[in-house]
Scaffold this active site. Structure first.
Site, PDB file in Angstrom:
ATOM      1  N   SER A  61      39.436 -27.899  -1.440  1.00  0.00           N
ATOM      2  CA  SER A  61      40.555 -28.835  -1.335  1.00  0.00           C
ATOM      3  C   SER A  61      40.202 -29.904  -0.314  1.00  0.00           C
ATOM      4  O   SER A  61      39.372 -29.672   0.580  1.00  0.00           O
ATOM      5  CB  SER A  61      41.818 -28.090  -0.882  1.00  0.00           C
ATOM      6  OG  SER A  61      42.858 -28.991  -0.545  1.00  0.00           O
ATOM      7  N   TYR A  65      46.545 -21.759   4.213  1.00  0.00           N
ATOM      8  CA  TYR A  65      45.869 -22.432   3.101  1.00  0.00           C
ATOM      9  C   TYR A  65      44.773 -23.356   3.606  1.00  0.00           C
ATOM     10  O   TYR A  65      43.621 -23.302   3.141  1.00  0.00           O
ATOM     11  CB  TYR A  65      46.881 -23.219   2.272  1.00  0.00           C
ATOM     12  CG  TYR A  65      46.259 -24.025   1.154  1.00  0.00           C
ATOM     13  CD1 TYR A  65      45.936 -23.412  -0.052  1.00  0.00           C
ATOM     14  CD2 TYR A  65      45.997 -25.384   1.306  1.00  0.00           C
ATOM     15  CE1 TYR A  65      45.364 -24.142  -1.082  1.00  0.00           C
ATOM     16  CE2 TYR A  65      45.427 -26.121   0.282  1.00  0.00           C
ATOM     17  CZ  TYR A  65      45.108 -25.505  -0.907  1.00  0.00           C
ATOM     18  OH  TYR A  65      44.526 -26.231  -1.923  1.00  0.00           O
ATOM     19  N   LYS A  78      40.634 -23.000   3.092  1.00  0.00           N
ATOM     20  CA  LYS A  78      39.835 -23.968   2.351  1.00  0.00           C
ATOM     21  C   LYS A  78      38.690 -24.523   3.204  1.00  0.00           C
ATOM     22  O   LYS A  78      37.621 -24.850   2.684  1.00  0.00           O
ATOM     23  CB  LYS A  78      40.719 -25.091   1.814  1.00  0.00           C
ATOM     24  CG  LYS A  78      41.660 -24.644   0.708  1.00  0.00           C
ATOM     25  CD  LYS A  78      40.924 -24.063  -0.486  1.00  0.00           C
ATOM     26  CE  LYS A  78      41.855 -23.725  -1.630  1.00  0.00           C
ATOM     27  NZ  LYS A  78      41.145 -23.208  -2.825  1.00  0.00           N
TER      28      LYS A  78
END
Length: 234
Positions: free
Chosen positions: A130, A143, A147
């Site tokens: 991401s 998150y 990533k």
């Protein structure tokens, strides 16, 4: 490079479904994996395997179901429930997000890389990270941290496999319309860009408007400057 058989994790929705769609259109045989087995439909004679990517044994079983794969898309991911500052994220959220986002990639590499190398044939691994793994925002919860870790693992894999017939591509999209977000780019467009990069043997797929910010972040880190709010180039 034309891919004959592709494995796609997280294929029931979002980028994973878009990758499966484009590969199916190109005549690639599909082995599709997701924890949502009911979502793995609509791709003709492809094989569907219910898979929890955080389970190493399940990923080994997936790899065994695709012995002739020459493209492995390690795409499955979750956002998590808490997207605030690190100390605002519940311990169970840290555990689950890292288990899926990072563990899914590591389990995939462990299951597939030895098999790909053993064939002696060209192959490719497409890893979905991401923009949140390249540019650090104030929030983002587990998150964002997961990533960043995925980016590091992808670089490690690419460096280790540099003198082999196995290539690695790292996909780092910004917002994409999916189960994770109602806004953003069309996942089919993301899939087109990612597959073109994989076929061309490119490593990183990064939104052009964010390239300058990634360079600026690197300079801040190298100089010891304090972090700054990321911003795209206009």
């Amino acid at each position: 490079m034309h891919f004959t058989t592709a494995v796609v994790t997280g294929a029931a929705s979002g980028i994973g479904k878009a990758l499966a769609t484009r590969l199916h259109e190109a005549g690639t045989r599909l082995v599709l994996a997701d924890i949502d087995a009911d979502g793995l439909t609509g791709f003709g004679a492809g094989t569907a395997v219910r898979t929890d990517v955080s389970d190493a044994a399940a990923m080994e079983a997936l790899a065994a179901a695709a012995p002739d794969a020459d493209l492995v898309c390690l795409n499955a991911g979750i956002v998590g429930k808490d997207l605030g500052a690190p100390w605002e994220v519940a311990p169970e959220d840290w555990d689950r997000v890292f288990a899926v986002n990072l563990g899914g990639v590591v389990n995939g590499l462990r299951a597939f890389v030895p098999r790909l190398l053993a064939t002696g044939r060209p192959g490719h691994i497409l890893i979905t990270a991401s923009l949140a793994g390249l540019a650090t925002f104030p929030a983002g919860g587990a998150y964002a941290a997961s990533k960043h870790a995925v980016v590091a693992v992808a670089e490690q894999a690419a460096l280790t496999l540099a003198d082999t017939p196995i290539g690695v591509t790292l996909l780092c999209p910004a917002l994409v319309r999916s189960a994770m977000s109602p806004e953003g780019e069309d996942p089919l467009d993301i899939a087109d860009t990612a597959l073109a990069a994989a076929r061309a043997g490119e490593f990183a797929v990064v939104p052009k408007e964010w390239g300058g910010e990634i360079v600026r972040r690197g300079r801040r880190l190298a100089s010891g400057a304090q972090p700054a709010m990321p911003a795209p180039d206009m």
